[in-house]
Design a protein around this motif. Structure first.
Motif, mmCIF file in Angstrom:
data_model
loop_
_atom_site.group_PDB
_atom_site.id
_atom_site.type_symbol
_atom_site.label_atom_id
_atom_site.label_comp_id
_atom_site.label_asym_id
_atom_site.label_seq_id
_atom_site.Cartn_x
_atom_site.Cartn_y
_atom_site.Cartn_z
ATOM 1 N N GLN B 75 0.833 -1.207 0.000
ATOM 2 C CA GLN B 75 0.000 0.000 0.000
ATOM 3 C C GLN B 75 0.865 1.254 0.000
ATOM 4 O O GLN B 75 0.534 2.248 -0.634
ATOM 5 N N LEU B 78 1.863 1.943 -3.463
ATOM 6 C CA LEU B 78 0.802 2.304 -4.400
ATOM 7 C C LEU B 78 0.030 3.561 -4.008
ATOM 8 O O LEU B 78 -0.676 4.136 -4.830
ATOM 9 N N GLN B 79 0.162 3.961 -2.771
ATOM 10 C CA GLN B 79 -0.537 5.179 -2.349
ATOM 11 C C GLN B 79 0.325 6.379 -2.729
ATOM 12 O O GLN B 79 1.187 6.816 -1.982
ATOM 13 N N VAL B 80 0.097 6.878 -3.916
ATOM 14 C CA VAL B 80 0.990 7.910 -4.443
ATOM 15 C C VAL B 80 0.398 9.300 -4.239
ATOM 16 O O VAL B 80 -0.789 9.458 -3.982
#
Lengths: 221, 223
Positions: B75, B78-80
């Motif tokens: 996460q 991917l949590q940009v």
């Protein structure tokens, strides 16, 4: 016991597919077919629901180059957690309302100021409005506007839900609670568990969907 | 969340993040250069280095299974955000954590991190060494904030790069006392000393019932 979100998501998807065969009129409660543009009973504009629904943010839109890597950054469905690690919560209140807690410097004594990062727009919220200040965007159908209305900051585009989160003033503490919003509420970069309150303080950063707000306490003289 | 080793106090990740970011914000002096990337992006990257925790912050940081830990790191990748420099600072940190051990799942995630980093660096374009350099500071800020989270006297050290253009590292040591005093040697910051506090909560009832507990700290030079 393993909780597999993939299965959960599958069940939810199945449920949603079943439910999406109908749409309920927000004006009169009548169940209409999913394809109906107006309510069969009261002629309410049902298409407005869709136009006003929260925009689910595509994370690749923030960084288009990630898509070129072949990464589907919106797919969290395959993640597995041990159920013991996952717990949902509901805020019950402060443990001891009368307890002398800490340094007054963290307690709000004046207005709360939220400053939007990109535009510098300031929301100045007096304590009287902080009993429950909803952060969200205007409901086009009912006309309701939350106290901290992000509509003018393209809230819809940036994935702000109509009732996204609230800031409440309790026992001199400001607490932030996400209301199971579509795109989440973040405190200092960490997504909040829905309905789990957190104290916010001066210089914190809040993200509402894709809108970033800096927290400033305006101290009384 | 962090659980104090000495008192029934929980500390959420958002406070760990804030402390790490505050340490980064004060980085740099005549002997220790600031990173060769935008300073705000650097500070934000250090602040958000653990951003994958979020929804899983209700579990003790040292009590989650490896499967959950890997999910958190995934996460985190991917949590940009919309600042690519910040993203790469975070990804370098996660990539380093993943490299501490090997398993098929870890290796797969590490390769994913490498792909994301390399692709981003090519587009920026910035050499990877620049972020390797920055990551030594991220590690220092994280380690110090991490140890503070456990609320126990401890000594630690991290080797950090100190001059732009060189990968030479200097060992920077820190001493944490239970009263919140943190001493650092050699001194790596731009001010003589700085103070603040983190917001913990009484563990009993947390997070359903909140009882805030302030944990003050002062970071100062080691004589």
């Amino acid at each position: 016991m393993i909780l597999t979100l993939k299965i959960k998501c599958g069940i939810e998807r199945l449920f949603m597919e079943t439910r999406t065969n109908i749409q309920i009129c927000p004006n009169c409660g009548h169940e209409n077919s999913a394809q109906a543009d107006v309510c069969k009973k009261c002629k309410h504009d049902l298409a407005a629901n869709e136009r006003d629904s929260t925009n689910r943010l595509d994370k690749t839109s923030a960084i288009p180059d990630l898509a070129a890597l072949g990464l589907d950054v919106t797919d969290y469905g395959d993640f597995e957690f041990d159920s013991a690690d996952v717990k949902t919560h509901h805020f019950e209140g402060f443990a001891d309302d009368d307890a002398p807690i800490g340094d007054g410097a963290v307690r709000l004594k004046g207005n709360l100021i939220l400053t939007e990062r990109e535009t510098g727009k300031k929301f100045v919220i007096p304590p009287a409005d902080l009993q429950e200040a909803v952060i969200g965007r205007k409901n086009q159908q009912s006309g309701y506007s939350p106290i901290i209305d992000l509509s003018a900051l393209e809230g819809h585009k940036y994935g702000v839900s109509r009732r996204h989160a609230t800031i409440s003033y309790r026992d001199n503490w400001l607490i932030l609670t996400d209301h199971n919003s579509t795109n989440g509420t973040y405190l200092n970069g960490h997504r909040l568990v829905p309905e789990q309150a957190r104290v916010i303080r001066d210089k914190d950063t809040i993200r509402i969907g894709g809108i970033i707000l800096h927290v400033t306490y305006e101290f009384a003289e | 969340m962090f659980k104090s080793k000495t008192r029934p106090i929980a500390l959420p990740q958002s406070e760990h993040a804030r402390l790490a970011g505050l340490i980064a914000y004060h980085w740099g002096n005549a002997d220790f250069d600031c990173p060769a990337i935008d300073f705000d992006s650097f500070v934000k990257g250090v602040t958000e280095h653990d951003r994958g925790y979020g929804l899983l912050d209700s579990a003790p940081i040292d009590g989650v299974s490896m499967k959950t830990w890997l999910t958190i790191q995934r996460q985190g990748l991917l949590q940009v955000c919309d600042d690519m420099l910040t993203n790469v600072v975070c990804w370098m940190h996660i990539r380093r954590l993943l490299s501490y051990a090997s398993s098929p799942e870890r290796d797969e995630l590490r390769q994913m991190a490498d792909s994301m980093i390399d692709e981003s660096l090519a587009q920026l374009p910035i050499e990877r060494d620049v972020f390797e350099w920055v990551d030594t500071i991220t590690r220092f800020c994280d380690n110090l904030a991490f140890d503070f989270g456990f609320d126990k006297a401890k000594q630690g050290s991290v080797e950090v790069c100190h001059k732009i253009g060189s990968m030479e590292r200097i060992k920077v040591e820190y001493w944490l006392e239970e009263d919140g005093v943190i001493q650092v040697k050699p001194w790596v910051f731009s001010v003589e000393r700085f103070s603040g506090f983190v917001m913990g909560y009484q563990e009993d009832g947390y997070p359903d019932r909140l009882e805030p507990v302030l944990r003050p700290f002062t970071i100062e030079k080691r004589p």
